[in-house]
Design a protein around this motif. Structure first.
Motif, mmCIF file in Angstrom:
data_model
loop_
_atom_site.group_PDB
_atom_site.id
_atom_site.type_symbol
_atom_site.label_atom_id
_atom_site.label_comp_id
_atom_site.label_asym_id
_atom_site.label_seq_id
_atom_site.Cartn_x
_atom_site.Cartn_y
_atom_site.Cartn_z
ATOM 1 N N LEU A 23 0.823 -1.202 0.000
ATOM 2 C CA LEU A 23 0.000 0.000 0.000
ATOM 3 C C LEU A 23 0.863 1.261 0.000
ATOM 4 O O LEU A 23 0.544 2.243 -0.680
ATOM 5 C CB LEU A 23 -0.931 -0.005 1.217
ATOM 6 N N LEU A 24 1.947 1.260 0.772
ATOM 7 C CA LEU A 24 2.838 2.417 0.764
ATOM 8 C C LEU A 24 3.493 2.592 -0.599
ATOM 9 O O LEU A 24 3.651 3.723 -1.093
ATOM 10 C CB LEU A 24 3.907 2.245 1.840
ATOM 11 N N LEU A 25 3.836 1.497 -1.245
ATOM 12 C CA LEU A 25 4.437 1.560 -2.576
ATOM 13 C C LEU A 25 3.447 2.134 -3.587
ATOM 14 O O LEU A 25 3.802 2.996 -4.400
ATOM 15 C CB LEU A 25 4.874 0.154 -3.008
ATOM 16 N N VAL A 26 2.201 1.704 -3.528
ATOM 17 C CA VAL A 26 1.176 2.199 -4.450
ATOM 18 C C VAL A 26 0.868 3.672 -4.178
ATOM 19 O O VAL A 26 0.703 4.473 -5.104
ATOM 20 C CB VAL A 26 -0.101 1.343 -4.326
ATOM 21 N N ALA A 27 0.780 4.061 -2.898
ATOM 22 C CA ALA A 27 0.488 5.459 -2.564
ATOM 23 C C ALA A 27 1.595 6.392 -3.054
ATOM 24 O O ALA A 27 1.323 7.477 -3.584
ATOM 25 C CB ALA A 27 0.305 5.611 -1.051
ATOM 26 N N ALA A 28 2.840 5.964 -2.893
ATOM 27 C CA ALA A 28 3.956 6.790 -3.371
ATOM 28 C C ALA A 28 3.952 6.886 -4.893
ATOM 29 O O ALA A 28 4.190 7.963 -5.464
ATOM 30 C CB ALA A 28 5.280 6.212 -2.869
ATOM 31 N N TRP A 29 3.669 5.785 -5.570
ATOM 32 C CA TRP A 29 3.632 5.796 -7.034
ATOM 33 C C TRP A 29 2.488 6.679 -7.544
ATOM 34 O O TRP A 29 2.647 7.414 -8.534
ATOM 35 C CB TRP A 29 3.471 4.375 -7.555
ATOM 36 N N ARG A 30 1.359 6.639 -6.869
ATOM 37 C CA ARG A 30 0.235 7.488 -7.279
ATOM 38 C C ARG A 30 0.573 8.967 -7.117
ATOM 39 O O ARG A 30 0.211 9.785 -7.957
ATOM 40 C CB ARG A 30 -0.993 7.133 -6.438
ATOM 41 N N ARG A 31 1.263 9.310 -6.038
ATOM 42 C CA ARG A 31 1.646 10.702 -5.843
ATOM 43 C C ARG A 31 2.675 11.143 -6.883
ATOM 44 O O ARG A 31 2.660 12.282 -7.342
ATOM 45 C CB ARG A 31 2.170 10.898 -4.427
ATOM 46 N N LEU A 32 3.556 10.229 -7.294
ATOM 47 C CA LEU A 32 4.501 10.542 -8.364
ATOM 48 C C LEU A 32 3.775 10.796 -9.671
ATOM 49 O O LEU A 32 4.135 11.713 -10.424
ATOM 50 C CB LEU A 32 5.500 9.387 -8.535
ATOM 51 N N ARG A 33 2.735 10.026 -9.958
ATOM 52 C CA ARG A 33 1.968 10.215 -11.194
ATOM 53 C C ARG A 33 1.165 11.497 -11.169
ATOM 54 O O ARG A 33 0.874 12.078 -12.218
ATOM 55 C CB ARG A 33 1.019 9.019 -11.396
ATOM 56 N N SER A 34 0.771 11.967 -9.971
ATOM 57 C CA SER A 34 -0.020 13.198 -9.881
ATOM 58 C C SER A 34 0.819 14.443 -10.106
ATOM 59 O O SER A 34 0.281 15.516 -10.361
ATOM 60 C CB SER A 34 -0.704 13.280 -8.506
ATOM 61 N N GLY A 35 2.147 14.339 -9.987
ATOM 62 C CA GLY A 35 3.022 15.472 -10.254
ATOM 63 C C GLY A 35 3.186 16.427 -9.095
ATOM 64 O O GLY A 35 3.704 17.520 -9.265
ATOM 65 N N THR A 36 2.748 16.064 -7.885
ATOM 66 C CA THR A 36 2.872 16.942 -6.724
ATOM 67 C C THR A 36 3.699 16.247 -5.650
ATOM 68 O O THR A 36 3.650 15.029 -5.510
ATOM 69 C CB THR A 36 1.488 17.293 -6.150
ATOM 70 N N ALA A 37 4.438 17.048 -4.877
ATOM 71 C CA ALA A 37 5.267 16.547 -3.775
ATOM 72 C C ALA A 37 6.138 15.381 -4.228
ATOM 73 O O ALA A 37 6.193 14.327 -3.591
ATOM 74 C CB ALA A 37 4.387 16.136 -2.592
ATOM 75 N N LYS A 38 6.856 15.586 -5.337
ATOM 76 C CA LYS A 38 7.621 14.480 -5.909
ATOM 77 C C LYS A 38 8.790 14.061 -5.023
ATOM 78 O O LYS A 38 9.151 12.887 -4.989
ATOM 79 C CB LYS A 38 8.133 14.867 -7.298
ATOM 80 N N ALA A 39 9.408 15.019 -4.319
ATOM 81 C CA ALA A 39 10.546 14.663 -3.468
ATOM 82 C C ALA A 39 10.120 13.684 -2.373
ATOM 83 O O ALA A 39 10.758 12.655 -2.147
ATOM 84 C CB ALA A 39 11.155 15.916 -2.858
ATOM 85 N N ALA A 40 9.015 14.012 -1.680
ATOM 86 C CA ALA A 40 8.518 13.115 -0.634
ATOM 87 C C ALA A 40 8.035 11.795 -1.222
ATOM 88 O O ALA A 40 8.240 10.722 -0.636
ATOM 89 C CB ALA A 40 7.388 13.792 0.138
ATOM 90 N N ALA A 41 7.393 11.858 -2.383
ATOM 91 C CA ALA A 41 6.899 10.631 -3.008
ATOM 92 C C ALA A 41 8.050 9.705 -3.383
ATOM 93 O O ALA A 41 7.975 8.491 -3.162
ATOM 94 C CB ALA A 41 6.073 10.976 -4.246
ATOM 95 N N TRP A 42 9.128 10.269 -3.944
ATOM 96 C CA TRP A 42 10.293 9.444 -4.274
ATOM 97 C C TRP A 42 10.914 8.833 -3.018
ATOM 98 O O TRP A 42 11.348 7.673 -3.026
ATOM 99 C CB TRP A 42 11.344 10.271 -5.006
ATOM 100 N N CYS A 43 10.973 9.605 -1.939
ATOM 101 C CA CYS A 43 11.558 9.116 -0.688
ATOM 102 C C CYS A 43 10.804 7.884 -0.190
ATOM 103 O O CYS A 43 11.409 6.838 0.107
ATOM 104 C CB CYS A 43 11.543 10.232 0.349
ATOM 105 N N TRP A 44 9.472 7.982 -0.099
ATOM 106 C CA TRP A 44 8.687 6.859 0.425
ATOM 107 C C TRP A 44 8.607 5.715 -0.571
ATOM 108 O O TRP A 44 8.474 4.542 -0.180
ATOM 109 C CB TRP A 44 7.292 7.340 0.815
ATOM 110 N N PHE A 45 8.682 6.025 -1.870
ATOM 111 C CA PHE A 45 8.709 4.963 -2.873
ATOM 112 C C PHE A 45 9.971 4.119 -2.720
ATOM 113 O O PHE A 45 9.922 2.884 -2.768
ATOM 114 C CB PHE A 45 8.635 5.571 -4.274
ATOM 115 N N VAL A 46 11.107 4.774 -2.516
ATOM 116 C CA VAL A 46 12.368 4.050 -2.345
ATOM 117 C C VAL A 46 12.353 3.232 -1.052
ATOM 118 O O VAL A 46 12.840 2.085 -1.009
ATOM 119 C CB VAL A 46 13.551 5.039 -2.348
ATOM 120 N N ILE A 47 11.788 3.806 0.030
ATOM 121 C CA ILE A 47 11.717 3.073 1.301
ATOM 122 C C ILE A 47 10.861 1.811 1.154
ATOM 123 O O ILE A 47 11.252 0.718 1.589
ATOM 124 C CB ILE A 47 11.151 3.982 2.401
ATOM 125 N N ALA A 48 9.690 1.943 0.534
ATOM 126 C CA ALA A 48 8.826 0.773 0.356
ATOM 127 C C ALA A 48 9.456 -0.242 -0.583
ATOM 128 O O ALA A 48 9.364 -1.461 -0.365
ATOM 129 C CB ALA A 48 7.465 1.225 -0.188
#
Length: 205
Positions: free
Chosen positions: A49-74
């Motif tokens: 779920l954390l991986l999907v949430a981070a990927w969705r935020r990356l696709r939305s184009g907002t808060a990419k730095a935080a999204a990449w951080c949590w995507f890498v952690i998951a």
């Protein structure tokens, strides 16, 4: 068309197999680290779920730095579990550092999911404003304010069209009720936006 559907089906089957294997590996690591019962099954769910949430935020184009951080952690948690079950670790005698990581993962996943969920983009905020009902008028009317004067230059603050439409409705209702154009402070109060955003909206009224 048939070839396209066959290609899509192959990709879907491959994705399901990979997801099932990754899910099982995370479950096995959690079990080996002392998280038995339903808790062992909750770990792979939280990672995915954390991986999907981070990927969705990356696709939305907002808060990419935080999204990449949590995507890498998951992704690291998922890959780490897959590698751990490949024989590099003795799952019958899990080291203390791995037990500590597994025990601390729920707090990390909760923090990441909360931060990703509450860093909503502007479009979602505008939709919330549209769904809100107009605030009831108070008994005491504020002192009359000067009408909004047209600005000579277009504002640098971008204004979503949905918010402009909502502001026009508010301005029309105010004019129908008071017989006077809505002033800038009243417009800002009714919309609940910062002064700079209110000035930018006023240009379009």
């Amino acid at each position: 068309m048939r070839a396209y559907l066959a290609r899509v089906d192959a990709v879907l089957v491959q994705a399901l197999i990979a997801a099932a294997l990754s899910f099982a590996h995370i479950h096995d690591v959690a079990m080996a680290a002392g998280q038995d019962g339903w808790k062992a099954w909750a770990y792979p769910v939280s990672v995915d779920l954390l991986l999907v949430a981070a990927w969705r935020r990356l696709r939305s184009g907002t808060a990419k730095a935080a999204a990449w951080c949590w995507f890498v952690i998951a992704l690291a948690a998922s890959l780490g579990a897959n590698v751990a079950t490949a024989g590099l670790l003795d799952l019958g005698n899990v080291p203390a550092w791995l037990r500590t990581l597994v025990a601390g993962w729920p707090a990390v996943a909760f923090l990441g999911g909360t931060l990703l969920a509450h860093s909503a983009p502007v479009k979602e905020a505008v939709e919330v404003i549209e769904d809100q009902e107009d605030e009831p008028e108070t008994a005491l009317e504020p002192p009359p304010q000067p009408a909004i004067e047209p600005m000579l230059e277009r504002p640098s603050v971008p204004v979503p069209s949905a918010l402009v439409d909502h502001a026009r409705k508010v301005a029309a209702e105010h004019h129908a009720r008071t017989g006077a154009p809505i002033d800038l402070p009243t417009l800002r109060t009714r919309l609940g936006v910062p002064p700079a955003m209110a000035e930018a909206i006023a240009v379009h009224l």
